[in-house]
Design an enzyme around this catalytic site. Sequence first.
Site, PDB file in Angstrom:
ATOM      1  N   HIS A  72     -35.737 -31.194   9.644  1.00 21.86           N
ATOM      2  CA  HIS A  72     -34.664 -31.727   8.807  1.00 21.86           C
ATOM      3  C   HIS A  72     -34.731 -31.192   7.386  1.00 21.86           C
ATOM      4  O   HIS A  72     -35.729 -30.580   6.975  1.00 21.86           O
ATOM      5  CB  HIS A  72     -34.727 -33.254   8.780  1.00 21.86           C
ATOM      6  CG  HIS A  72     -36.010 -33.775   8.176  1.00 21.86           C
ATOM      7  ND1 HIS A  72     -36.220 -33.834   6.811  1.00 21.86           N
ATOM      8  CD2 HIS A  72     -37.151 -34.241   8.740  1.00 21.86           C
ATOM      9  CE1 HIS A  72     -37.416 -34.324   6.572  1.00 21.86           C
ATOM     10  NE2 HIS A  72     -38.019 -34.575   7.727  1.00 21.86           N
ATOM     11  N   SER A 140     -31.473 -26.476   5.843  1.00 20.38           N
ATOM     12  CA  SER A 140     -31.701 -26.588   4.404  1.00 20.38           C
ATOM     13  C   SER A 140     -33.191 -26.398   4.086  1.00 20.38           C
ATOM     14  O   SER A 140     -33.760 -25.355   4.369  1.00 20.38           O
ATOM     15  CB  SER A 140     -31.176 -27.940   3.927  1.00 20.38           C
ATOM     16  OG  SER A 140     -31.153 -28.008   2.529  1.00 20.38           O
TER      17      SER A 140
END
Length: 312
Positions: A72, A140
């Site tokens: 994540h 990201s």
Amino acid sequence: MQPIQLILTILGILMLSLIAIYAFSPRSLYGFLRNALRRKGKLTERSIRVGDLVWPYLEGGPADGEPLVLLHGFGGDKDNWAMYAPEMVGKYRLIAPDLPGFGDNIREIGRDYDMATQAARVRDFLDAMGIDKCHIGGNSMGGFVALRFALDFPERLLSMTLFNNAGVIGANESELQKEALAGKNPLEIHSADDVKRMMAFVAHKPMKIPGQFRKIFYEDFAAHRELLDKIFWNLVEDGTVKPLNDKLNQVKAPTLVIWGRHDQLIDVSCVKVLEDGIPNAESIVFEDVGHVPMIEKPKETAARHLEFLAKH
């Protein structure tokens, strides 16, 4: 009482119960909805000790499937992949951990959270899981960690998929870069209402979040504000002072780059940098998508991801 009247009465009671839970115990309702997403993705929450840390993670798919480890981004957690999981668990053993500093993993401000350290921790996590090689993917900050992992531990990868990853500098500055250069952290949340601004910054067409849930997001951010600020500026330093542009040609793993055209955090011009730098890299840019394609367009993103994995 007639059957239809009984059904309507039961539905009315259920609706009133949900309203009461939302008003007086929103975390319970939030947890219920989170768990429903996990069940839809056939994900089970587990944890494993890795050195002196306990790593929580979600896992789904066949136990003998090729491992697909998904990381994540900043401010996120393992559940960022819950909407993506239903498309991926048919063939692959999907594993989505909370990285140290986030979710239910260790959140001690005295530890290091630079990208090289996090990549080494991912290696240790894979060792503890008994995984010699895997497909890795990251969004990201998680993409930055995956890219660092590919450079530092190339023998551990079957493939790599980068979703709007940090770690390289493109031709154009993003809105986040401009804010960071001015000394501001645009991902900092200052109130429950500010969650709406942050979500609009991250997603091109953000979903509406009920007010009570916005309070939960703000409370969780506020509880770890100092740590998150430290990690944000570590990430900025690693990505701007020590970007990986000149090391991309060292990546050995087959690589797929997935991006959203309207990303305000990391400009889409980074796609060309990754294409030109990583040998034989493939790429797809989705229109009307921002920083989190696996959440904004999970089915379309997964379809391209599965096509790529099938080749490797």
